[in-house]
Scaffold this active site. Structure first.
Site, PDB file in Angstrom:
ATOM      1  N   ASP A  23      16.413  41.627 -11.497  1.00 47.54           N
ATOM      2  CA  ASP A  23      16.592  40.208 -11.175  1.00 47.54           C
ATOM      3  C   ASP A  23      15.189  39.611 -11.118  1.00 47.54           C
ATOM      4  O   ASP A  23      14.423  39.892 -10.197  1.00 47.54           O
ATOM      5  CB  ASP A  23      17.314  40.069  -9.820  1.00 47.54           C
ATOM      6  CG  ASP A  23      17.367  38.616  -9.326  1.00 47.54           C
ATOM      7  OD1 ASP A  23      16.926  37.710 -10.068  1.00 47.54           O
ATOM      8  OD2 ASP A  23      17.841  38.404  -8.191  1.00 47.54           O
ATOM      9  N   LYS A  87       8.774  31.224 -13.131  1.00 51.13           N
ATOM     10  CA  LYS A  87      10.058  31.160 -13.833  1.00 51.13           C
ATOM     11  C   LYS A  87      10.421  29.727 -14.216  1.00 51.13           C
ATOM     12  O   LYS A  87      11.072  29.491 -15.228  1.00 51.13           O
ATOM     13  CB  LYS A  87      11.142  31.751 -12.922  1.00 51.13           C
ATOM     14  CG  LYS A  87      12.509  31.883 -13.560  1.00 51.13           C
ATOM     15  CD  LYS A  87      13.455  32.576 -12.596  1.00 51.13           C
ATOM     16  CE  LYS A  87      14.862  32.681 -13.126  1.00 51.13           C
ATOM     17  NZ  LYS A  87      15.731  33.433 -12.190  1.00 51.13           N
ATOM     18  N   GLU A 187      22.840  35.349 -14.456  1.00 51.99           N
ATOM     19  CA  GLU A 187      22.836  35.732 -13.040  1.00 51.99           C
ATOM     20  C   GLU A 187      24.238  35.679 -12.411  1.00 51.99           C
ATOM     21  O   GLU A 187      24.640  36.630 -11.735  1.00 51.99           O
ATOM     22  CB  GLU A 187      21.850  34.841 -12.266  1.00 51.99           C
ATOM     23  CG  GLU A 187      20.406  35.239 -12.555  1.00 51.99           C
ATOM     24  CD  GLU A 187      19.386  34.155 -12.228  1.00 51.99           C
ATOM     25  OE1 GLU A 187      19.749  33.186 -11.537  1.00 51.99           O
ATOM     26  OE2 GLU A 187      18.235  34.289 -12.660  1.00 51.99           O
ATOM     27  N   ASP A 211      24.856  29.947  -5.741  1.00 48.43           N
ATOM     28  CA  ASP A 211      23.579  30.651  -5.623  1.00 48.43           C
ATOM     29  C   ASP A 211      22.507  29.733  -5.048  1.00 48.43           C
ATOM     30  O   ASP A 211      21.970  28.866  -5.738  1.00 48.43           O
ATOM     31  CB  ASP A 211      23.169  31.169  -7.020  1.00 48.43           C
ATOM     32  CG  ASP A 211      21.858  31.962  -6.995  1.00 48.43           C
ATOM     33  OD1 ASP A 211      21.146  31.924  -5.974  1.00 48.43           O
ATOM     34  OD2 ASP A 211      21.553  32.612  -8.010  1.00 48.43           O
TER      35      ASP A 211
HETATM   36  P1  ADP Z   1      15.389  33.399  -5.703  1.00 46.64           P
HETATM   37  O1  ADP Z   1      16.692  33.692  -6.341  1.00 46.64           O
HETATM   38  O2  ADP Z   1      14.985  31.943  -5.842  1.00 46.64           O
HETATM   39  O3  ADP Z   1      14.308  34.309  -6.136  1.00 46.64           O
HETATM   40  P2  ADP Z   1      16.292  34.592  -3.181  1.00 46.64           P
HETATM   41  O4  ADP Z   1      17.701  34.782  -3.516  1.00 46.64           O
HETATM   42  O5  ADP Z   1      15.467  35.823  -3.018  1.00 46.64           O
HETATM   43  O6  ADP Z   1      15.543  33.547  -4.119  1.00 46.64           O
HETATM   44  O7  ADP Z   1      16.255  33.740  -1.819  1.00 46.64           O
HETATM   45  C1  ADP Z   1      15.081  33.483  -1.141  1.00 46.64           C
HETATM   46  C2  ADP Z   1      15.360  32.513  -0.014  1.00 46.64           C
HETATM   47  O8  ADP Z   1      16.284  33.089   0.902  1.00 46.64           O
HETATM   48  C3  ADP Z   1      14.119  32.166   0.768  1.00 46.64           C
HETATM   49  O9  ADP Z   1      14.059  30.781   0.991  1.00 46.64           O
HETATM   50  C4  ADP Z   1      14.344  32.902   2.090  1.00 46.64           C
HETATM   51  O10 ADP Z   1      13.691  32.268   3.176  1.00 46.64           O
HETATM   52  C5  ADP Z   1      15.848  32.819   2.216  1.00 46.64           C
HETATM   53  N1  ADP Z   1      16.377  33.802   3.155  1.00 46.64           N
HETATM   54  C6  ADP Z   1      16.208  35.145   3.135  1.00 46.64           C
HETATM   55  N2  ADP Z   1      16.822  35.726   4.174  1.00 46.64           N
HETATM   56  C7  ADP Z   1      17.406  34.714   4.892  1.00 46.64           C
HETATM   57  C8  ADP Z   1      18.167  34.670   6.102  1.00 46.64           C
HETATM   58  N3  ADP Z   1      18.450  35.768   6.785  1.00 46.64           N
HETATM   59  N4  ADP Z   1      18.593  33.454   6.523  1.00 46.64           N
HETATM   60  C9  ADP Z   1      18.294  32.342   5.854  1.00 46.64           C
HETATM   61  N5  ADP Z   1      17.577  32.315   4.714  1.00 46.64           N
HETATM   62  C10 ADP Z   1      17.132  33.491   4.239  1.00 46.64           C
HETATM   63 MG    MG Z   2      18.100  34.440  -7.473  1.00 46.72          MG
END
Ligand code: ADP
Ligand code: MG
Length: 622
Positions: A23, A87, A187, A211
């Site tokens: 991912d 990205k 995705e 998402d």
């Molecule tokens: P991306 O797909 O954009 O790479 P992710 O799916 O990894 O992103 O999500 C990252 C986001 O999720 C960040 O903003 C992070 O702060 C938030 N996040 C991670 N864990 C938690 C949680 N327990 N509660 C709320 N937000 C969270």
């Molecule tokens: Mg993502």
């Protein structure tokens, strides 16, 4: 049965190797595999560290790149040399991003506005492909370190709305990182796979994937049928995510500490600390109803209910996108059978509740939302590797698939080397008046005559209402789904009668068999071509004779004596030519008969003849 991977070019067996799922996220990236023992997808991580690698690249003064958590530390202290959200730049020109140019704290080059963007760090220029390749290289190294084996093959995910240029850019980034990208997967499709949706059901099903990541929000409506994932619609906001939640909290704390924007702008350390505080607070409130701490000597207390009020506008924005996606898909909320939660921000209980309430059903949230996409990519990778015994999946069809048409000819619907899943439909018609049935014989192979190919299946389409030859429209549809199963459907479009059959094209075929079939097709290519031409000419001649006879029986009295005599002579000559092995002679006689009949046929227009003379025909059901 086990799947055999065959290299079509060499006919040789492919080495089994672990294929990883990646991912490549805007905020975080990670690698997952199917665990060789448990057969379950797992995200790779070192010891007790996180599986997530922040998608951040930092360049030091010498131009050396570091990726991930270490690089993330420089976001505030060294913004010009710390690249995040690469990205967002994939496959983009400056024109595409200029509206959001302020978002990037590093230098995005604005030269020729239509060419692809570059990022300037010091005196060096990097393309988004190179930047992404740094992240992929890091992931590859990580995986190799953990698995203790070289990793060269991967499935990489991209947002469903990525266009060809962006998908190609992602592939290129993989290549640059030393990865052979076997497949680019959407995705939302990967997330659905991680939940096992669409893998073992022949029933059509509609899924919404919600998402909410760090900086982006995507909602996709998918339709799954026979293992084929179709994206019905996508919607979202490319600048809405967890970062916005953090920003709201930062503002809240600034109010509490009576800090102004200018004060904050001048203090990078404070900015960074407040951002970290906000993220910690947000994450804590996903599992606790209150967050309490001290910050620079002051006590802080944030209640979940307050936080929920604060982020309500963000939630509302995402739901508006969901509404639009459903409308664009041309469906209703009630038609959605599953809702899949993806992205770290969906851990926020208020978001889960709001989404569940909006879709009027419980959401799928049992899989770790920031790993679910990578886990699904691993499922896809495992299917490609042929380890998943429930599937018989080939990346491409090794042999052509087609049906028998008049004269025993092979009519190819899906050529060999076609990417699967794939779907092809073609129309056929009848050769006899009142023909009520049609035999659909399915073959596999490269030879022009079906007798030289491998018969896979046969079924009859019956119940075609009586119509003149050439009038029924029978659509034969071949669908090879993601697990390699061929579904053949025949449907007479005027009456709606329909029949279908399912086959496993590779069943019982060894790689040696496939190789032999390919070799045969090459050896016999010339003979086959000549034979095909002859058979086609004969079929055409016979059809013309039949049609002419039919015409005469109805309209003989409209013809002059000369026309009748000439027609009879030309028919006889054609009949004779058909018995000989000379296609040119047959064509010549067809032409002569046509020339004689054209003037009177035009006089007595009969559309049925015109229609019947076009299109391929299938012999009557036996
Ligand atoms: P991306 O797909 O954009 O790479 P992710 O799916 O990894 O992103 O999500 C990252 C986001 O999720 C960040 O903003 C992070 O702060 C938030 N996040 C991670 N864990 C938690 C949680 N327990 N509660 C709320 N937000 C969270
Ligand atoms: Mg993502």
């Amino acid at each position: 049965m086990a799947k055999i991977a065959i290299n079509i070019a060499t006919g040789s067996l492919q080495q089994a190797e672990m294929i990883v799922g990646i991912d490549l996220g805007t905020t975080n990236s990670l690698v997952a595999i199917i665990h060789p023992e448990s057969k379950q997808p797992v995200a790779l991580k070192e010891h007790d560290s996180s599986s997530l690698v922040p998608s951040v690249v930092h360049f030091d003064s010498l131009g050396n790149a570091t990726v991930g958590e270490t690089a993330k530390q420089y976001l505030v202290s060294d913004p010009a040399n710390t690249i995040f959200s690469a990205k967002r730049l994939m496959g983009k020109s400056y024109n595409d991003i200029k509206q959001n140019a302020n978002f990037f704290t590093y230098k995005v080059i604005d030269d020729d506005t239509e060419s692809l963007v570059k990022v300037q760090v010091g005196d060096k220029f990097y393309s988004p492909i190179e930047l992404s390749s740094f992240i992929l290289k890091e992931l590859k190294q990580r995986a190799e370190h953990i698995l203790k084996t070289p990793v060269t093959k991967a499935v990489i995910t991209v947002p469903a709305y990525f266009n060809d240029a962006q998908r190609q850019a992602t592939r290129d980034a993989g290549k640059l990182a030393g990865l052979d990208v076997l497949r680019i997967v959407n995705e939302p499709t990967a997330a659905s796979l991680a939940y096992g949706l669409g893998t073992n059901t022949a029933d059509a099903s509609t899924i919404a994937v919600y998402d909410l990541g760090g900086g982006t929000f995507d909602v996709s409506i998918l339709n799954i049928e026979n293992g084929v994932f179709e994206v019905l619609s996508t919607n979202g906001d490319t600048y809405l995510g967890g970062d916005d939640v953090d920003r709201l909290l930062v503002h809240h704390f600034m109010e509490q500490f009576e800090l102004s924007d200018t004060e904050l702008a001048g203090d990078k350390m404070l900015t960074q600390e407040l951002r970290l505080l906000a993220e910690a607070c947000k994450k804590a409130l996903s599992s606790n109803t209150v967050f309490e701490t001290t910050f620079r000597g002051e006590s802080i207390r944030v209640e979940r209910s307050f936080f929920e009020q604060l982020i309500q506008p963000i939630i509302d924005k995402t739901l508006a996108c969901c509404k639009q996606a459903i409308a664009d898909a041309g469906i209703t909320i009630a038609a959605i059978e599953h809702v899949v939660m993806v992205g770290g921000s969906t851990r926020i209980p208020a978001i889960k509740a709001a989404v569940s309430n909006f879709f009027q059903k419980p959401v799928n949230d049992t899989v770790n939302p920031d790993e679910v996409v990578a886990l699904g990519a691993a499922v896809q990778a495992d299917i490609l590797a042929g380890n998943n015994k429930d599937f018989l999946l080939l990346d491409i069809t090794p042999l052509s698939l087609g049906i028998e048409t008049m004269g025993g000819l092979m009519d190819v619907l899906i050529p060999r080397n076609s990417k699967i899943p794939t779907k092809v439909g073609r129309q056929y018609t009848t050769s006899k008046d009142g023909q009520s049935g049609m035999r659909i014989s399915v073959y596999q192979g490269e030879r022009d005559m079906v007798k030289d190919n491998r018969k896979l299946a046969e079924f009859n389409l019956t119940g075609i209402p009586a119509m003149p030859a050439g009038l029924p429209k029978v659509e034969v549809c071949f669908l090879v789904n993601a697990d390699g199963i061929l579904v053949v459907t025949a449907k007479e479009l005027r009456s709606g009668v329909e029949q279908s059959i399912e086959v496993k094209p590779q069943y019982g075929l060894t790689d040696a068999d496939v190789e032999q079939m390919l070799l045969d097709s090459i050896t016999h290519a010339k003979d086959d071509m000549q034979l095909r031409a002859l058979v086609e000419a004969r079929t055409e001649g016979e059809q013309l004779l039949g049609q002419t006879e039919k015409f005469l029986s109805k309209h003989a009295n409209a013809l002059t004596q000369d026309e009748l005599l000439n027609t009879a002579a030309a028919m006889q000559a054609l009949q004779l030519a058909i018995t000989m092995d000379d296609k040119d002679l047959i064509h010549q006689k067809i032409e002569q008969l046509n020339e004689i009949s054209r003037p009177y046929a035009e006089r007595v227009m009969d559309t049925a003849i015109a229609v019947a003379m076009k299109g391929k025909t299938i012999e009557e059901e036996l």
